[in-house]
Write an enzyme that holds these catalytic residues in place. Structure first.
Site, PDB file in Angstrom:
ATOM      1  N   SER A 555      48.029  29.367  53.809  1.00  0.00           N
ATOM      2  CA  SER A 555      49.444  29.345  53.421  1.00  0.00           C
ATOM      3  C   SER A 555      50.234  28.460  54.369  1.00  0.00           C
ATOM      4  O   SER A 555      49.841  28.265  55.530  1.00  0.00           O
ATOM      5  CB  SER A 555      50.001  30.769  53.480  1.00  0.00           C
ATOM      6  OG  SER A 555      51.416  30.747  53.309  1.00  0.00           O
ATOM      7  N   TYR A 568      51.498  39.352  57.233  1.00  0.00           N
ATOM      8  CA  TYR A 568      50.981  38.337  56.304  1.00  0.00           C
ATOM      9  C   TYR A 568      50.728  37.016  57.022  1.00  0.00           C
ATOM     10  O   TYR A 568      49.651  36.430  56.938  1.00  0.00           O
ATOM     11  CB  TYR A 568      51.979  38.149  55.154  1.00  0.00           C
ATOM     12  CG  TYR A 568      51.573  37.100  54.142  1.00  0.00           C
ATOM     13  CD1 TYR A 568      50.629  37.386  53.162  1.00  0.00           C
ATOM     14  CD2 TYR A 568      52.130  35.818  54.168  1.00  0.00           C
ATOM     15  CE1 TYR A 568      50.260  36.423  52.222  1.00  0.00           C
ATOM     16  CE2 TYR A 568      51.761  34.851  53.237  1.00  0.00           C
ATOM     17  CZ  TYR A 568      50.823  35.163  52.267  1.00  0.00           C
ATOM     18  OH  TYR A 568      50.444  34.217  51.352  1.00  0.00           O
TER      19      TYR A 568
HETATM   20  N1  LIG Z   1      52.023  32.174  45.543  1.00  0.00           N
HETATM   21  C1  LIG Z   1      52.313  31.522  46.639  1.00  0.00           C
HETATM   22  O1  LIG Z   1      53.372  30.931  46.792  1.00  0.00           O
HETATM   23  C2  LIG Z   1      51.354  31.455  47.761  1.00  0.00           C
HETATM   24  C3  LIG Z   1      51.703  30.748  48.897  1.00  0.00           C
HETATM   25  C4  LIG Z   1      50.806  30.655  49.940  1.00  0.00           C
HETATM   26  C5  LIG Z   1      49.598  31.272  49.854  1.00  0.00           C
HETATM   27  N2  LIG Z   1      49.263  31.965  48.721  1.00  0.00           N
HETATM   28  C6  LIG Z   1      47.958  32.599  48.693  1.00  0.00           C
HETATM   29  O2  LIG Z   1      47.287  32.288  47.497  1.00  0.00           O
HETATM   30  C7  LIG Z   1      46.404  33.333  47.172  1.00  0.00           C
HETATM   31  C8  LIG Z   1      46.612  33.719  45.714  1.00  0.00           C
HETATM   32  O3  LIG Z   1      47.910  34.208  45.550  1.00  0.00           O
HETATM   33  P1  LIG Z   1      48.663  34.254  44.161  1.00  0.00           P
HETATM   34  O4  LIG Z   1      50.047  33.790  44.449  1.00  0.00           O
HETATM   35  O5  LIG Z   1      47.926  33.598  43.119  1.00  0.00           O
HETATM   36  O6  LIG Z   1      48.765  35.834  43.954  1.00  0.00           O
HETATM   37  P2  LIG Z   1      48.134  36.783  42.829  1.00  0.00           P
HETATM   38  O7  LIG Z   1      48.604  38.163  43.201  1.00  0.00           O
HETATM   39  O8  LIG Z   1      48.485  36.274  41.504  1.00  0.00           O
HETATM   40  O9  LIG Z   1      46.610  36.658  43.050  1.00  0.00           O
HETATM   41  C9  LIG Z   1      45.926  37.345  44.065  1.00  0.00           C
HETATM   42  C10 LIG Z   1      44.713  37.991  43.451  1.00  0.00           C
HETATM   43  O10 LIG Z   1      43.949  38.591  44.486  1.00  0.00           O
HETATM   44  C11 LIG Z   1      43.480  39.823  44.015  1.00  0.00           C
HETATM   45  N3  LIG Z   1      43.165  40.714  45.120  1.00  0.00           N
HETATM   46  C12 LIG Z   1      44.003  41.389  45.920  1.00  0.00           C
HETATM   47  N4  LIG Z   1      43.328  42.143  46.791  1.00  0.00           N
HETATM   48  C13 LIG Z   1      42.016  41.933  46.543  1.00  0.00           C
HETATM   49  C14 LIG Z   1      40.827  42.437  47.112  1.00  0.00           C
HETATM   50  N5  LIG Z   1      40.835  43.322  48.103  1.00  0.00           N
HETATM   51  N6  LIG Z   1      39.649  42.010  46.613  1.00  0.00           N
HETATM   52  C15 LIG Z   1      39.626  41.131  45.603  1.00  0.00           C
HETATM   53  N7  LIG Z   1      40.725  40.625  45.029  1.00  0.00           N
HETATM   54  C16 LIG Z   1      41.904  41.021  45.490  1.00  0.00           C
HETATM   55  C17 LIG Z   1      44.584  40.358  43.148  1.00  0.00           C
HETATM   56  O11 LIG Z   1      44.109  41.343  42.267  1.00  0.00           O
HETATM   57  C18 LIG Z   1      45.075  39.102  42.470  1.00  0.00           C
HETATM   58  O12 LIG Z   1      44.434  38.878  41.218  1.00  0.00           O
HETATM   59  C19 LIG Z   1      46.680  34.464  48.157  1.00  0.00           C
HETATM   60  O13 LIG Z   1      45.734  34.417  49.206  1.00  0.00           O
HETATM   61  C20 LIG Z   1      48.038  34.108  48.690  1.00  0.00           C
HETATM   62  O14 LIG Z   1      48.263  34.617  49.958  1.00  0.00           O
HETATM   63  C21 LIG Z   1      50.134  32.067  47.679  1.00  0.00           C
END
Ligand SMILES: NC(=O)c1ccc[n+]([C@@H]2O[C@H](COP(=O)([O-])OP(=O)(O)OC[C@H]3O[C@@H](n4cnc5c(N)ncnc54)[C@H](O)[C@@H]3O)[C@@H](O)[C@H]2O)c1
Ligand SMILES: [Zn+2]
Length: 678
Positions: A555, A568
């Site tokens: 991130s 986080y």
């Molecule tokens: N959305 C953003 O702006 C953003 C920014 C920086 C980083 N990220 C990172 O991107 C990644 C995906 O995020 P997203 O925005 O698509 O969110 P999201 O919630 O749509 O996807 C995350 C997925 O991870 C799954 N998950 C959670 N805990 C889990 C576990 N213990 N085992 C297996 N699966 C698990 C959830 O069920 C979900 O489907 C994350 O690591 C997040 O930190 C997102």
């Protein structure tokens, strides 16, 4: 409009092709003859519709048919230059096409055009090939079928075989078809129903005869110590051996794997004659490109420890490659196509099952189906007589046939991630699903892992069938669950080469509000979870010896420090350092480790939908639906970041152009100066 004869042909082909007892996948071909008005002369013209090259009978449609003029096909007989130059006749078929001609005519077109019957079926049924490969196939043919079915000694498919069968039909008006030695069956009829009845009669009569007259143990008595392991044990052993075996099958070029522990395979391996029969190899011409002439057979009992099996498999792989090279050298002429790699396509493990390989999952799966066909054929032939496949020189002529080589050369260029098996965690939605979609679109097989099996499977189904994507349940913070997920990937596609540590969640809280449980949850899923996934998948990649990629979706917050994000952002920083640590450690195995730093991905993100978005919108005083646009305005490029933008970055990091980069983080945030890397 479809000619009635062609319509009958398609319906018959679909019926015949949808029952595996009748023919192998994409094996065999069928035809119908009929008269149409020639639009050029207004005169009637006799045509033959015949399944084109490569198609499958079970799913044949009109687009899969070649259409040729019979007068011109029959005229070819007068210019046929003889057996030595029969391959030239395939090019001549192009001069017989009617209209646009439809699908490319196959090598068997001559047989269909020249045999004087309105409907002709050429099939590869296990029961028929069992008779065709029995040492006394000719006598068996007359014993089983009387004079209704005629024996044709082995001859390579081509124009001459067409002439031979046409002559047999002419000389044997009582016959409904023939057994093609070493190969399969051909049957005919004046109507589509009559041809179908003839085909089914030959197939069923042969099967019934085998059932009644076969010796009790066609593969010999049970081999002590080679009985199948109980299901859970054999799956566990298959998963433990899978990576080594995929590596063995991928020395010349990377392969996707398929595993099956179907009863036919386990029974074969549990019987005393399997080493002799395995070495004899397959017979039907369709098989050689799909399964190679023979499989690699592990010669250790079912309960041999995994380490012993790995060591022995590696020895056998060296021997297999030498043996295959020697086979090529024995038969190749200066005109032969270059050797296509010396690795086995079928690997048999007693007590456990069969691994089969191909350039994609469907090809790997079909190779396995073909070997099951071969086992059925050997069982039938050994039950009645002795299995006697065509000789090695003929096998080589088929495998390295110039016409087959030309077909291979015409294949479209593989996609950039073809043969690669990707595993994406947290891929049921958001960035993970977009990434899985992109990797699949670029040719990878993908394993979608998430907490909910149902959601993981739904995401997989959205991407494609089980040859492209499978869904598995896994909590990445649970070590056993992670191992089970990796085992599932190995059993689904043979191994793993491309891992995306994406699972995550975000609880934005101040230091004072963050509980120890909040801290643990986020660290367990992201820092510990990606450590566990990297550890379990790196083991597979090291065993495969095929290199690989691990990508962390960390991130912007791994480098940017703001308020209300202690747990986080700290765990994201942990993930970011894992990238550098593992890049340093795994590089020796050809494994690259890189990261992507997204920011502000609102659309499709479960993190934003589950309250974080509303909270952020309230903080900034905008409506939640406008949050993406709001974030865009804060960026240097003024662009909203979408899940697809992250997916594209993952593809670039793992794709064919980024081969010399490891330990890197790529920001995908539309430009955030405070998160620039330095
Ligand atoms: N959305 C953003 O702006 C953003 C920014 C920086 C980083 N990220 C990172 O991107 C990644 C995906 O995020 P997203 O925005 O698509 O969110 P999201 O919630 O749509 O996807 C995350 C997925 O991870 C799954 N998950 C959670 N805990 C889990 C576990 N213990 N085992 C297996 N699966 C698990 C959830 O069920 C979900 O489907 C994350 O690591 C997040 O930190 C997102
Ligand atoms: Zn055939």
């Amino acid at each position: 409009m479809t000619h009635p004869a062609a319509a009958d042909l398609i319906a018959r082909s679909n019926r015949l092709g949808s029952d595996p007892k009748n023919t192998n996948y994409a094996g065999g071909n069928t035809s119908a003859k009929g008269t149409e008005t020639d639009p050029v002369t207004g005169q009637p013209v006799e045509l033959v519709w015949v399944k084109g090259s490569g198609g499958d009978l079970g799913t044949l449609t009109e687009q899969g048919l070649a259409v040729l003029r019979l007068d011109r096909m029959r005229a070819l007989v007068d210019v046929y230059p003889g057996l030595e130059r029969e391959d030239e006749m395939v090019a001549a078929f192009d001069y017989c096409l009617h209209g646009k001609g439809g699908a490319a005519p196959s090598i068997d077109t001559a047989m269909h055009g020249l045999v004087d019957a309105s409907h002709v079926d050429h099939l590869h049924p296990d029961s028929g090939i069992a008779v065709a490969t029995a040492a006394d196939g000719q006598e068996l043919t007359s014993t089983i079928f009387g004079d209704k079915v005629v024996w044709v000694p082995w001859r390579r498919p081509g124009f001459q075989l067409g002439l031979d069968i046409a002559e047999i039909k002419a000389k044997n008006p009582q016959a409904i078809g023939c057994i093609l030695g070493g190969h399969g069956i051909t049957a005919w009829g004046e109507t589509s129903d009559e041809a179908e009845r003839a085909s089914l009669w030959i197939i069923d009569t042969a099967a019934a005869y085998i059932a009644e007259h076969s010796r009790p143990e066609p593969f010999g008595p049970p081999l002590a110590g080679y009985a199948p392991l109980p299901q859970a044990e054999r799956r566990a052993k298959a998963a433990a051996l899978g990576a080594t075996i995929r590596g063995i099958a991928s020395q010349d070029r990377p392969m996707v794997g398929h595993f099956t522990d179907t009863g036919e395979v386990l029974d074969f391996l549990a019987s005393s004659e399997h080493p002799r029969l395995g070495a004899l190899g397959t017979s039907c011409p369709d098989h050689f490109l799909r399964t190679k002439v023979k499989p690699l057979v592990l010669d250790l009992p079912s309960d041999a420890p995994v380490e012993d099996c790995v060591a022995r498999l590696k020895e056998l792989a060296v021997a297999y490659r030498e043996d295959y090279q020697a086979y090529y050298d024995r038969h190749a002429t200066p005109a032969s196509p270059a050797i296509r790699g010396a690795d086995p396509l079928i690997v048999l493990v007693p007590g456990v099952g069969m691994f089969s390989f191909g350039k994609d999952k469907q090809t790997a799966r079909v190779a396995g189906e073909f070997y099951v066909n071969a086992i059925n054929v050997m069982r039938g032939a050994e039950g009645l007589s002795t299995y006697a496949p065509i000789d090695e020189a003929e096998k080589f002529r088929i495998e390295y046939w110039a016409l087959e080589e030309a077909k291979l050369q015409r294949m479209p260029k593989p996609k950039p991630l073809a043969t690669r098996v990707a595993l994406v965690t947290g891929a049921a939605g958001g960035i993970g699903k977009a990434t899985a979609k992109k990797l699949a679109a670029e040719g990878a097989c993908v394993v979608i892992a998430d907490l909910s099996l149902e959601k993981a499977q739904a995401a997989a189904a959205e991407i494609g069938g089980s040859d492209v994507a499978v869904g598995v349940a896994a909590d990445v913070s649970d070590e056993d669950a992670v191992q089970a997920m990796v085992d599932a990937a190995v059993l689904a596609f043979g191994g793993v080469d491309l891992v995306v540590n994406n699972a995550g969640l975000s609880l934005s809280k101040s230091l004072m509000d963050t509980t120890a449980a909040d801290w643990d949850l986020q660290h367990n899923v992201m820092a510990k979870g990606s450590f566990l996934v990297s550890k379990a998948t790196a083991k597979v990649m090291v065993e495969q010896e095929m290199g690989g990629d691990i990508v962390y979706i960390s991130s912007k917050n791994s480098v940017f420090a703001g308020p209300n994000n202690i747990a986080y952002s700290a765990t994201k920083a942990d993930q970011a350092h894992q990238v550098r640590l593992l890049a340093a450690e795994l590089g020796a195995h050809g494994i690259k480790v890189n990261g992507v730093n997204p920011d502000g991905v609102v659309q499709g993100s479960g993190i934003f939908a589950s309250g974080w978005g509303a909270n952020r919108a309230a903080v900034y005083g905008v409506e939640e639906k406008d949050l993406g646009k709001f974030y865009a305005q804060r960026t240097i490029l003024k662009r909203e970041v979408l899940p697809e933008n992250i997916a594209n970055a993952v593809f670039v990091l793992c794709g064919p152009d980024m081969t010399h980069t490891t330990g890197l983080h790529v920001p995908v945030d539309a430009g955030v100066a405070a998160a620039f890397l330095r």
